[in-house]
Design a protein around this motif. Structure first.
Motif, PDB file in Angstrom:
ATOM      1  N   ILE A  46      16.702 -23.268  45.311  1.00  0.00           N
ATOM      2  CA  ILE A  46      15.792 -23.482  46.433  1.00  0.00           C
ATOM      3  C   ILE A  46      15.968 -22.348  47.437  1.00  0.00           C
ATOM      4  CG2 ILE A  46      15.172 -25.021  48.351  1.00  0.00           C
ATOM      5  CD1 ILE A  46      16.289 -27.343  46.653  1.00  0.00           C
ATOM      6  N   GLY A  47      14.874 -21.797  47.892  1.00  0.00           N
ATOM      7  CA  GLY A  47      14.911 -20.782  48.941  1.00  0.00           C
ATOM      8  C   GLY A  47      14.523 -21.387  50.274  1.00  0.00           C
ATOM      9  N   ILE A  48      15.159 -20.934  51.331  1.00  0.00           N
ATOM     10  CA  ILE A  48      14.798 -21.367  52.687  1.00  0.00           C
ATOM     11  C   ILE A  48      14.700 -20.137  53.577  1.00  0.00           C
ATOM     12  CG2 ILE A  48      15.428 -22.742  54.701  1.00  0.00           C
ATOM     13  CD1 ILE A  48      16.903 -24.661  52.933  1.00  0.00           C
ATOM     14  N   CYS A  96      22.636 -27.904  42.983  1.00  0.00           N
ATOM     15  CA  CYS A  96      21.633 -26.890  43.332  1.00  0.00           C
ATOM     16  C   CYS A  96      22.252 -25.757  44.133  1.00  0.00           C
ATOM     17  CB  CYS A  96      20.468 -27.514  44.091  1.00  0.00           C
ATOM     18  SG  CYS A  96      20.673 -27.613  45.869  1.00  0.00           S
ATOM     19  N   ARG A  97      21.553 -24.642  44.155  1.00  0.00           N
ATOM     20  CA  ARG A  97      21.931 -23.521  44.998  1.00  0.00           C
ATOM     21  C   ARG A  97      20.801 -23.255  45.974  1.00  0.00           C
ATOM     22  NH1 ARG A  97      24.126 -18.371  42.304  1.00  0.00           N
ATOM     23  NH2 ARG A  97      24.630 -18.054  44.509  1.00  0.00           N
ATOM     24  N   ILE A  98      21.177 -22.935  47.192  1.00  0.00           N
ATOM     25  CA  ILE A  98      20.200 -22.676  48.243  1.00  0.00           C
ATOM     26  C   ILE A  98      20.378 -21.241  48.730  1.00  0.00           C
ATOM     27  CG2 ILE A  98      19.452 -23.288  50.573  1.00  0.00           C
ATOM     28  CD1 ILE A  98      20.240 -26.160  49.959  1.00  0.00           C
ATOM     29  N   LEU A 114      22.505 -17.263  59.649  1.00  0.00           N
ATOM     30  CA  LEU A 114      22.564 -17.673  58.247  1.00  0.00           C
ATOM     31  C   LEU A 114      23.997 -17.651  57.730  1.00  0.00           C
ATOM     32  CD1 LEU A 114      19.406 -15.937  56.710  1.00  0.00           C
ATOM     33  CD2 LEU A 114      19.637 -18.229  57.688  1.00  0.00           C
ATOM     34  N   ASP A 115      24.768 -16.662  58.160  1.00  0.00           N
ATOM     35  CA  ASP A 115      26.176 -16.601  57.757  1.00  0.00           C
ATOM     36  C   ASP A 115      26.926 -17.838  58.247  1.00  0.00           C
ATOM     37  OD1 ASP A 115      25.999 -14.230  56.362  1.00  0.00           O
ATOM     38  OD2 ASP A 115      26.557 -12.978  58.079  1.00  0.00           O
ATOM     39  N   CYS A 117      25.222 -22.663  49.758  1.00  0.00           N
ATOM     40  CA  CYS A 117      24.253 -21.749  50.371  1.00  0.00           C
ATOM     41  C   CYS A 117      24.713 -20.298  50.224  1.00  0.00           C
ATOM     42  CB  CYS A 117      24.065 -22.066  51.851  1.00  0.00           C
ATOM     43  SG  CYS A 117      23.231 -23.630  52.175  1.00  0.00           S
ATOM     44  N   THR A 118      23.743 -19.420  50.022  1.00  0.00           N
ATOM     45  CA  THR A 118      23.995 -17.986  49.935  1.00  0.00           C
ATOM     46  C   THR A 118      23.020 -17.257  50.850  1.00  0.00           C
ATOM     47  OG1 THR A 118      24.707 -18.138  47.617  1.00  0.00           O
ATOM     48  CG2 THR A 118      24.008 -15.970  48.407  1.00  0.00           C
TER      49      THR A 118
END
Length: 352
Positions: A185-187, A217-219, A232-233, A242-243
């Motif tokens: 998933i992208g945000i 999941c990965r975001i 974001l960091d 999250c990445t």
């Protein structure tokens, strides 16, 4: 017979330029004999350089080499040497108007976009608001080419990449490989103006709910500014799944590759909605001060996936740059995280 060669002008922000891609591609496909040169800012090269055999790209640094009247005159001379047979101004601002004037003096076949400002003023009026769908940017671009004698019967663009998306192996050393059982998933939680930004604290609740529903999941988070990257960091430190994609990837092309591998993107009414659209990724778009009725919905995106709430004052702005007349940005703050998560779940279970 002189070779037909059309100049397409669109400077502006990334999202606006991205919206020209499906139209330029469809023009190139329907008129393969037509040479097409797109004039835009340097960042847009990635959109056009491999779009079609008869499409080429020319960049113009309007703040440097081509700054001011002297710079625009130099740019015009460079353009005139290419012997265009038609000019399509898809921007219609002061700079493109000046270039258009020079081409008109030279008796070129020139046309420019109608932005339908009257309808947009009624849409965003404080009183007696007229909430009707305005012509989309895609329709406005199509009209320009039709007036030049190149009607486009159908938009045939699907993605910047072949079926299956971009080559994920080019970035796998940083993103990792996508496992068969994983949801990606992208945000993209930011936008150019505060009237289009969903509060980050509430977006973090969206992240928490998504991770509860999809533990594996990965975001991937997207945001280009220094302050955005810092925020974001901070999210990444609190959520191991999250990445910060913008921090680990090397520019727009790599971000597009990653977006093409996502199952869904969550974005504001911003450039990232349009970038994801260019790689055929479904988008849950969040709308505050602005509204899809203004004509800026992402290419082939499902209107049902636009998350918004009804308020008498909405929309108050076309670009989200006006101060909130209420002072509380209720159009954004009153959108619950559950509304966004519900649309994400709908896409995950039905659209892909």
């Amino acid at each position: 017979m002189k070779t037909e060669h059309i100049l397409v002008i669109r400077f502006s922000a990334m999202g606006d330029v991205a919206m020209t891609v499906p139209v330029v591609y469809s023009l190139a496909q329907q008129y393969p004999h037509l040479r097409i040169t797109v004039l835009s800012r340097p960042f847009a090269r990635v959109f056009f350089e491999n779009l079609a055999p008869n499409v080429s790209f020319m960049e113009a640094d309007l703040m440097g080499e081509y700054h001011g009247i002297r710079g625009l005159n130099a740019l015009y001379r460079r353009l005139a040497a290419k012997h265009f047979t038609a000019v399509a101004d898809l921007h219609a601002i002061l700079r493109s108007h000046y270039l258009r004037m020079r081409f008109n003096i030279g008796r070129y076949h020139v046309a420019h976009i109608n932005k339908h400002r009257g309808g947009k003023r009624k849409l965003t009026a404080l009183n007696n608001k007229v909430k009707v769908q305005q012509p989309t940017s895609f329709k406005n671009y199509l009209d320009v080419f039709a007036s030049l004698g190149y009607p486009i019967s159908k938009l045939t663009f699907t993605s910047l990449f072949p079926e299956g998306g971009g080559n994920l192996r080019l970035i796998a050393d940083r993103t990792g490989e996508k496992k068969a059982f994983q949801t990606w998933i992208g945000i993209a939680p930011f936008a150019a103006h505060v009237g289009k930004i969903y509060p980050l604290q509430q977006m973090e609740k969206v992240i928490v709910q998504l991770l509860e529903r999809h533990p594996s999941c990965r975001i991937f988070l997207f945001g280009g500014g220094e302050d955005e990257k810092r925020q974001l960091d901070d999210l990444v430190q609190r959520h191991a799944a999250c990445t910060n994609a913008s921090a680990i990837l090397g520019g727009l092309h790599e971000e597009l590759i990653l977006m093409s591998a996502l199952d869904v993107m969550i974005s504001m009414d911003s450039a990232n909605m349009h970038l994801a659209s260019l790689v055929a990724t479904p988008v849950v778009s969040v709308w505050g001060a602005t509204h899809p009725y203004a004509g800026f919905m992402g290419y082939r995106q499902n209107p049902d996936n636009a998350v918004q709430i009804d308020l008498p004052c909405r929309p108050c702005s076309i670009y989200g740059d006006k101060p909130c007349m209420r002072g509380d940005y209720a159009c954004l703050k009153n959108i619950t995280p559950e509304l966004i998560v519900e649309r994400v779940e709908h896409i995950l279970h039905t659209e892909k």
